[in-house]
Design a protein around this motif. Structure first.
Motif, mmCIF file in Angstrom:
data_model
loop_
_atom_site.group_PDB
_atom_site.id
_atom_site.type_symbol
_atom_site.label_atom_id
_atom_site.label_comp_id
_atom_site.label_asym_id
_atom_site.label_seq_id
_atom_site.Cartn_x
_atom_site.Cartn_y
_atom_site.Cartn_z
ATOM 1 N N ALA A 297 13.929 11.160 4.247
ATOM 2 C CA ALA A 297 12.888 10.148 4.051
ATOM 3 C C ALA A 297 13.333 9.042 3.095
ATOM 4 O O ALA A 297 14.079 9.279 2.135
ATOM 5 C CB ALA A 297 11.628 10.808 3.515
ATOM 6 N N GLU A 298 12.870 7.841 3.404
ATOM 7 C CA GLU A 298 13.172 6.679 2.557
ATOM 8 C C GLU A 298 12.490 6.833 1.202
ATOM 9 O O GLU A 298 11.327 7.243 1.110
ATOM 10 C CB GLU A 298 12.670 5.414 3.261
ATOM 11 N N ASN A 299 13.207 6.502 0.152
ATOM 12 C CA ASN A 299 12.650 6.533 -1.202
ATOM 13 C C ASN A 299 11.954 5.201 -1.474
ATOM 14 O O ASN A 299 12.584 4.224 -1.846
ATOM 15 C CB ASN A 299 13.763 6.789 -2.224
ATOM 16 N N ASN A 300 10.653 5.158 -1.231
ATOM 17 C CA ASN A 300 9.885 3.925 -1.443
ATOM 18 C C ASN A 300 8.625 4.235 -2.241
ATOM 19 O O ASN A 300 8.348 5.401 -2.568
ATOM 20 C CB ASN A 300 9.539 3.269 -0.097
ATOM 21 N N ASN A 301 7.859 3.200 -2.565
ATOM 22 C CA ASN A 301 6.614 3.402 -3.312
ATOM 23 C C ASN A 301 5.383 3.117 -2.454
ATOM 24 O O ASN A 301 4.275 2.953 -2.978
ATOM 25 C CB ASN A 301 6.592 2.515 -4.573
ATOM 26 N N PHE A 302 5.559 3.065 -1.142
ATOM 27 C CA PHE A 302 4.442 2.733 -0.249
ATOM 28 C C PHE A 302 3.403 3.855 -0.224
ATOM 29 O O PHE A 302 3.732 5.045 -0.224
ATOM 30 C CB PHE A 302 4.943 2.472 1.169
ATOM 31 N N ILE A 303 2.154 3.434 -0.176
ATOM 32 C CA ILE A 303 1.022 4.355 -0.094
ATOM 33 C C ILE A 303 0.179 4.073 1.147
ATOM 34 O O ILE A 303 -0.465 4.964 1.691
ATOM 35 C CB ILE A 303 0.135 4.251 -1.355
ATOM 36 N N PHE A 304 0.211 2.825 1.589
ATOM 37 C CA PHE A 304 -0.629 2.415 2.707
ATOM 38 C C PHE A 304 0.218 1.821 3.830
ATOM 39 O O PHE A 304 1.253 1.191 3.575
ATOM 40 C CB PHE A 304 -1.655 1.359 2.256
ATOM 41 N N MET A 305 -0.248 1.996 5.049
ATOM 42 C CA MET A 305 0.366 1.345 6.196
ATOM 43 C C MET A 305 -0.721 0.947 7.176
ATOM 44 O O MET A 305 -1.780 1.581 7.263
ATOM 45 C CB MET A 305 1.375 2.272 6.885
ATOM 46 N N CYS A 306 -0.453 -0.127 7.893
ATOM 47 C CA CYS A 306 -1.420 -0.604 8.876
ATOM 48 C C CYS A 306 -0.662 -1.266 10.022
ATOM 49 O O CYS A 306 0.357 -1.940 9.787
ATOM 50 C CB CYS A 306 -2.373 -1.614 8.224
ATOM 51 N N ALA A 307 -1.132 -1.058 11.225
ATOM 52 C CA ALA A 307 -0.483 -1.676 12.384
ATOM 53 C C ALA A 307 -0.454 -3.186 12.216
ATOM 54 O O ALA A 307 -1.426 -3.805 11.740
ATOM 55 C CB ALA A 307 -1.227 -1.299 13.655
ATOM 56 N N ASP A 308 0.648 -3.780 12.610
ATOM 57 C CA ASP A 308 0.839 -5.227 12.481
ATOM 58 C C ASP A 308 0.573 -5.892 13.830
ATOM 59 O O ASP A 308 1.368 -5.755 14.758
ATOM 60 C CB ASP A 308 2.282 -5.495 12.037
ATOM 61 N N PRO A 309 -0.535 -6.608 13.966
ATOM 62 C CA PRO A 309 -0.856 -7.234 15.257
ATOM 63 C C PRO A 309 0.148 -8.312 15.676
ATOM 64 O O PRO A 309 0.247 -8.653 16.855
ATOM 65 C CB PRO A 309 -2.250 -7.833 15.024
#
Length: 341
Positions: A297-309
C-alpha cells in the motif's frame, strides 16, 4: 491368351482400386461437412453419440460402420469434442476413444459470491450448479470452513481453461495450487508486516478492486487510504460494501447502481458505514493486483476519496473533510445531471 490374361489383370486392378477407394473413403476420407462441438456425457449410449455427431457429418451410416468396427461403443469417453471439416471417420472414432476433448475457456470475474460464479461456470461443464455447489461445500468443510462461500479467496479474476467434464474437485485444485503459489515467502513476509490477517487482506483487496474498478494505477493509493482509516479507528465507509450488503440480501437479483443515505444503515457485517473495522471477508472475487496493492500500500495521508466526474473511473483523494465535501457535492450533482438512480 496373353490378351485375355492382361484383361483379367486390368479387371482385378480396377476392382481392387474401386474397393480400395471405397475403403479409403469410408475410413479416412473427409466425412465432416461443418465444424462444431459435440458433447458426450458420462454413461452416454452409442445411439446418443451417433445422434450428436449426425448434424456435422455427411454420411452417418459410414461413420456408424467404422465406429462399430473399431468398438467405439465399448470405449466411449465423455467430453467436449471439436468436430472439424476434413476429418475422416477413423480419426473421429479415435479422438473419442482416446478422450482427446477440447478445453473450454472460463472467465472468472469479480463475482459477488461463489454461487454466482458457479452459475456461470457450470454452463460450460457437464455438471449442474447444485451438484457443483454441494461438492464445493464439501471441499470447504474439509478445509475447516463453513461452506463454499468461504473459498472465495482461493479464486482470482482471470481467464482459465478447463474440460467440459471437469469435476468440482479438479476445478478447485487448480485454484488451490494457484493460491499456494501466489502466497510465496515474500508475500507471507509482507503479510506479517501488515499486522492483518489473510482474511482481512482479502477483504480490503476486494474493496480496493471495487473502488478502483480494476484500474491498477489507483489500487495502491486506495489501499493506503483505507489502511489509514482502519488504523485511526475510523469506519471505512466504502460504498461497494453497502452495495454488496444489499445485493447479498436479494441474491444479486436486483443490483443497485447508486448508494443513497437510506442504504447506509443496511444491517450487515459487511456494511462499513454501519460497522467499524474490516469486513469478515471479501465482497467479491479479486485479482492478484488488488491483493498486492494491500501488501504494498502507498504511504499517504489520505482519508477521503470521491469519484471524479471529470475523469470517469478515477477519484479525487484528500485528507481534508472540507475539500471532500466539495468533491462529494460535485459528484452528486453529476449523478443527478445524468439521472442515475
Amino acid at each position: 491368351m496373353k490378351k485375355a490374361i492382361l484383361i483379367i489383370i486390368l479387371l482385378i486392378i480396377v476392382i481392387a482400386g474401386f474397393f480400395g477407394f471405397r475403403f479409403y473413403t469410408k475410413y479416412y476420407g473427409n466425412n465432416v461437412e461443418k465444424d462444431g462441438y459435440v458433447l458426450i456425457p458420462h454413461n452416454a449410449s452409442f445411439k446418443q453419440v451417433l445422434d450428436s455427431i449426425a448434424p456435422y457429418i455427411k454420411n452417418k451410416e459410414s461413420f456408424e460402420d467404422v465406429a462399430k468396427d473399431k468398438d467405439l461403443d465399448k470405449y466411449l469417453k465423455a467430453g467436449r469434442y471439436h468436430i472439424q471439416i476434413g476429418t475422416g471417420n477413423t480419426n473421429l472414432v479415435n479422438m473419442i476413444k482416446a478422450g482427446n476433448q477440447t478445453e473450454n475457456t472460463f472467465r472468472i470475474g469479480d463475482f459477488g459470491d461463489i454461487y454466482q460464479m458457479v452459475g456461470k461456470v457450470t454452463k460450460k461443464t457437464e455438471l449442474d450448479s447444485l451438484k457443483f455447489v454441494n461438492d464445493l461445500n464439501a471441499i470447504a468443510v474439509e478445509k475447516g470452513y463453513n461452506n463454499a462461500e468461504d473459498l472465495k479467496k482461493y479464486f482470482f479474476i482471470d481467464t482459465y481453461n478447463f474440460f467440459w467434464t471437469v469435476t468440482p474437485k479438479e476445478f478447485f485444485n487448480k485454484f488451490d495450487s494457484q493460491y499456494n503459489e501466489f502466497w510465496n515467502s515474500e508475500r507471507k513476509a509482507k503479510e506479517q508486516q501488515s499486522s492483518l490477517t489473510r482474511d482481512q487482506i482479502y477483504a480490503l483487496a476486494s474493496i480496493v478492486y471495487k473502488e478502483s474498478g480494476g484500474k491498477k494505477d489507483e489500487m495502491k493509493t486506495i489501499a493506503g487510504l483505507y489502511l489509514n482509516r482502519y488504523r485511526k479507528g475510523m469506519k471505512l465507509q466504502s460504498d461497494p460494501t453497502v452495495i454488496y450488503a444489499i445485493n447479498k440480501q436479494t441474491n444479486f437479483k436486483d443490483p443497485i447502481k447508486r448508494v443513497f443515505y437510506k442504504h447506509l444503515t443496511t444491517p450487515s457485517p459487511y456494511n462499513t458505514y454501519a460497522n467499524k473495522g474490516i469486513p469478515p471477508g471479501p465482497i467479491c472475487v479479486v485479482d492478484k493486483s488488488s491483493v498486492d496493492a494491500v501488501l504494498n500500500a502507498e504511504n499517504n495521508n489520505f482519508i477521503f476519496m470521491c469519484a471524479d466526474p471529470a475523469r470517469f473511473g478515477y477519484h479525487k483523494f484528500t485528507a481534508s473533510a472540507e475539500e471532500h465535501a466539495i468533491n462529494a457535492k460535485a459528484y452528486q450533482d453529476w449523478l443527478n445531471s445524468k439521472n442515475i438512480k
